[in-house]
Design an enzyme around this catalytic site. Sequence first.
Site, PDB file in Angstrom:
ATOM      1  N   ARG A  88      37.589  42.779  42.180  1.00  0.00           N
ATOM      2  CA  ARG A  88      38.536  42.030  42.021  1.00  0.00           C
ATOM      3  C   ARG A  88      39.727  42.486  41.452  1.00  0.00           C
ATOM      4  NH1 ARG A  88      36.501  39.257  45.584  1.00  0.00           N
ATOM      5  NH2 ARG A  88      35.966  37.144  45.748  1.00  0.00           N
TER       6      ARG A  88
ATOM      7  N   GLU B 276      47.662  39.591  44.356  1.00  0.00           N
ATOM      8  CA  GLU B 276      47.293  39.778  45.453  1.00  0.00           C
ATOM      9  C   GLU B 276      47.814  38.572  46.282  1.00  0.00           C
ATOM     10  OE1 GLU B 276      42.821  39.891  47.235  1.00  0.00           O
ATOM     11  OE2 GLU B 276      43.281  41.270  45.825  1.00  0.00           O
TER      12      GLU B 276
ATOM     13  N   ILE C 296      26.128  45.279  45.331  1.00  0.00           N
ATOM     14  CA  ILE C 296      27.135  46.105  46.192  1.00  0.00           C
ATOM     15  C   ILE C 296      27.064  47.403  45.367  1.00  0.00           C
ATOM     16  CG2 ILE C 296      29.550  46.245  46.648  1.00  0.00           C
ATOM     17  CD1 ILE C 296      29.788  43.308  46.939  1.00  0.00           C
TER      18      ILE C 296
ATOM     19  N   HIS D  15      42.548  43.767  50.770  1.00  0.00           N
ATOM     20  CA  HIS D  15      41.346  42.987  50.476  1.00  0.00           C
ATOM     21  C   HIS D  15      40.599  42.811  51.799  1.00  0.00           C
ATOM     22  CE1 HIS D  15      39.328  39.936  47.599  1.00  0.00           C
ATOM     23  NE2 HIS D  15      38.336  40.235  48.307  1.00  0.00           N
TER      24      HIS D  15
HETATM   25  C1  DGY Z   1      34.074  38.081  48.438  1.00  0.00           C
HETATM   26  O1  DGY Z   1      33.234  37.621  49.170  1.00  0.00           O
HETATM   27  O2  DGY Z   1      33.791  37.904  47.151  1.00  0.00           O
HETATM   28  C2  DGY Z   1      34.767  39.219  48.947  1.00  0.00           C
HETATM   29  O3  DGY Z   1      35.956  39.757  47.988  1.00  0.00           O
HETATM   30  C3  DGY Z   1      35.623  38.806  50.442  1.00  0.00           C
HETATM   31  O4  DGY Z   1      34.469  38.926  51.272  1.00  0.00           O
END
Ligand code: DGY
Length: 330
Positions: free
Chosen positions: A243, A272, A163, A291
Amino acid sequence: MNTSTNAKASVYVTRRIPEVGLGEIREACNVRLWGNETPPSKEDIIREVASCEGLLCLLTDPIDADVIEAGERLRVISQYAVGVDNVDLAAATERGIPVGHTPGVLTEATADMAFALLMAIARRIPEGIEKVKTGGWRTWEPMGLLGANVWGATLGIVGLGRIGTAVARRAQGFAMHILYHDPQRHPALEEELGLVYASLEDLLAQSDFVSLHCPLNEETQHLIDEDTLRQMQPTAMLVNAARGPVVDTDALMRALRDGWIAGAALDVTDPEPLPAEHPLLKFSNCVVVPHVASATVSARNRMATMAAENLLAGLQGEPLPYCVNPEVYT
Ligand code: DGY
């Protein structure tokens, strides 16, 4: 599923997931589905796993050592997410239970959201929307809602996994100078994307935007705390699509209130969900979304398919295609 007796395995699915995956599981297994919109409690999960061979869970479910111990018959845990910080991997591995997850398919959706958050806080988009909706837009203002340039700014990426790298590709299109910090160097990506490796200290001190993309673990819990927030520039902005607990929320509120940093944009929070009355939501220099970084139709469908593949493979005694603890096979 159990070929010797022809009996179907029982699986507990802790929330309704897209039918493309759930349907496949239903065909092969006896599915016990938690049908509520909010997660089952730990007690609910413990009660259900006691008689199941498979568990399909979400990041909101505490799959700790108690749950794993209660799942005496469990042969596979399939998480409908890429992050597995809610699963006690050591306990699962100890029991020889493979844990699956859904890497890759939500990378671009999550990177899109991280970049959208960056743009939103930089250009004060939620404040602008609020102003229009509440009748505050009276004229074109020479000095109203002035934000920060994204084009050509310095971006610090903490965690250069899939990511983080996808965010770097987007940042290239905005001519950003890109720093990264990661436990390991990535020379090929440095070369390809013009990334510059930096210590966390240097990255924080030099970045206009800091975007978090590291997993949550013992090293990254509260990585962004009072100490590290104070290392950022007063004009800098923080983006978190990783997170929630990577950031110390109380320290972040002090940073936003006292101007150690200029803003924050969060897809994830700690706690959360964040209660509607939480003081963080009072800050105009903070954007929070619930989220939803992976929440595109195609990403969630693909996550469902992968989670089903992992679950069914585990029940058949085959290696999971996307396994977090492959050491269970050695
Ligand atoms: C994950 O996949 O870890 C994301 O936070 C939610 O899709």
